[in-house]
Scaffold this active site. Sequence first.
Site, PDB file in Angstrom:
ATOM      1  N   LYS A   1     -22.774 -29.455 -32.718  1.00  0.00           N
ATOM      2  CA  LYS A   1     -22.232 -28.779 -33.892  1.00  0.00           C
ATOM      3  C   LYS A   1     -23.337 -28.552 -34.920  1.00  0.00           C
ATOM      4  CE  LYS A   1     -17.470 -30.446 -33.848  1.00  0.00           C
ATOM      5  NZ  LYS A   1     -16.847 -29.111 -33.753  1.00  0.00           N
TER       6      LYS A   1
ATOM      7  N   ASP B   1     -17.024 -36.558 -33.137  1.00  0.00           N
ATOM      8  CA  ASP B   1     -17.244 -35.359 -32.322  1.00  0.00           C
ATOM      9  C   ASP B   1     -18.503 -34.644 -32.791  1.00  0.00           C
ATOM     10  OD1 ASP B   1     -17.129 -33.107 -30.784  1.00  0.00           O
ATOM     11  OD2 ASP B   1     -15.373 -32.234 -31.788  1.00  0.00           O
TER      12      ASP B   1
ATOM     13  N   ASP C   1     -18.213 -28.857 -26.754  1.00  0.00           N
ATOM     14  CA  ASP C   1     -17.540 -29.113 -28.026  1.00  0.00           C
ATOM     15  C   ASP C   1     -16.023 -28.877 -27.914  1.00  0.00           C
ATOM     16  OD1 ASP C   1     -17.264 -29.828 -30.641  1.00  0.00           O
ATOM     17  OD2 ASP C   1     -18.045 -27.950 -31.476  1.00  0.00           O
TER      18      ASP C   1
ATOM     19  N   ARG D   1      -9.356 -31.060 -25.528  1.00  0.00           N
ATOM     20  CA  ARG D   1      -8.470 -30.668 -24.415  1.00  0.00           C
ATOM     21  C   ARG D   1      -8.850 -31.384 -23.122  1.00  0.00           C
ATOM     22  NH1 ARG D   1     -10.183 -24.508 -25.392  1.00  0.00           N
ATOM     23  NH2 ARG D   1     -10.537 -25.377 -27.485  1.00  0.00           N
TER      24      ARG D   1
ATOM     25  N   LYS E   1      -5.050 -37.376 -29.774  1.00  0.00           N
ATOM     26  CA  LYS E   1      -6.484 -37.201 -29.518  1.00  0.00           C
ATOM     27  C   LYS E   1      -7.267 -38.243 -30.304  1.00  0.00           C
ATOM     28  CE  LYS E   1     -10.352 -33.981 -30.403  1.00  0.00           C
ATOM     29  NZ  LYS E   1     -10.763 -32.628 -30.858  1.00  0.00           N
TER      30      LYS E   1
END
Length: 499
Positions: free
Chosen positions: A279, A272, A349, A353, A267
């Site tokens: 977040k 992020d 978020d 995946r 990944k």
Amino acid sequence: MEFSIKSGSPEKQRTACVVVGVFEPRKLSVPGEILNSASDNYISDLLRRGDMEGKSGTTLLLHNVPGTLSDRVLLIGLGKEKDFREKEFRDSIATTVRVLNETGAFDATLTLTELPVKKRDMSWRIRQTALMAFEALYRFDRFKSKKDEVRRPLRKLTLSVESRTDLSAAEKALSQGMAIAAGMNLAKDLGNLPGNVCTPTYLAGQALELRKQNGLKVEVLERADMEKLGMGSLLSVTRGSHQPPKFIVLSHNGGKKGDKPVVLVGKGVTFDSGGISLKPGPEMDEMKYDMSGAASVLGTMKAISELALPSNVIGLIPTVENMPGGNASRPGDIVTSMSGQTIEILNTDAEGRLILCDALTYAERFEPACVIDIATLTGACVIALGHVASGMFANDDGLARDLLNAGQNAYDRAWRLPLWDDYQEQLKSPFADMANIGGRAAGTITAACFLSRFAKKYDWAHLDVAGTAWKSGEKKGSTGRPVPLLTHFLLARSGVQVE
Ligand code: BES
Ligand code: MN
Ligand code: ZN
């Protein structure tokens, strides 16, 4: 730092410092005893007078010890002999290297490598010594205008082994340890770099650097290539960012042509923010580490190419930045993955995946022997396993066992969690084939369940390294994990003994 291996008595070492261990209470290790006899009990007299107990973490530096050829003798406290195990061995090496670096000695001979460690052999001790020495000396100061200069830094470590017959095995173990350490250092550097420097484009540049330095084959797919491949899930994550996405393919062709490769997938979210499902502020800086899976793939590829691993390994790195922007994915959006399966994005978020699933589909074209993905995937994994073990999932018991063993032997441990079908229910969506989140319960497992739907065609394992790839708090920084686990796994698979 330079390393070498030597066998011979400690009192005859012409070096700036000889390092010997002392168990608690006041019991010299075997090489320590030899040195003590040569010094006519100079050292045991000091111990008897109470200068050192041997508690772990304590040290005592002696100068001009009679009967020895070295300038200094460094005593390292090891704790109780019966409690001296893997962790204590590793800690003793870290303490030694840290202290040596401050003594002013340019070189030193370590006799700690001769200390027995339960269930571990000499090769294990040598590998771990190299790893811990690099760990103790690692600094990340390229953004400090004033660096903490060490006055006279340690330059050379000689590791002693009991007998001449150990020399060749020790040399081999040393080169393994150094290669793993080099891979970890690369992974640490990439992890520690801030998100404004370490972008997807930067990671692609680092892969090309590995092509130049290590002879790996490297290909970088651009946005247009990914569009053609139908990677709609991966591309949805990058919509809110100004940074172009990259899909990096590395190959190490050390095996025979036609030997099925192991495929590693890392990944590579270089930052992020959470996207529109933003977040919370505190510690959001740590999300620069969200490319640690990718960094571990690059580090492992570096290590195995340095070791000329006799098998074929492919590294895949889907890399993007997850940002909120006018064009970003919204909660509720539905995207089509490369596999054709549709996904309702309920939380932007849960982006890891979304990029990994398309990479897992892409992996099919290599007809892999097995596929292992590595990802800082869920905060829930940190809650479940803390910073000690990585979470591990597998759709094949043999693969699971091999990974757990590799982690044990490397002292980079993982713990298996279940992938039972019962958990798949949580991913149901009324509108698409699946949702990208499965609710609060068992968040690490439902994330793995999501990935498993894209990994049906081969043996597959998933490592959730959210708790192990970096440390928080005052000493925050990237750890280089799970480069040791992965490298041990690959070495063992190609028949190299690493226990
Ligand atoms: N990169 C994070 C996982 C993470 C969070 C790692 C904290 C280390 C510390 C991942 O992309 C993420 O945000 N996961 C969400 C999933 C949730 C929305 C289902 C999480 O764990 O909160
Ligand atoms: Mn996220
Ligand atoms: Zn993430």
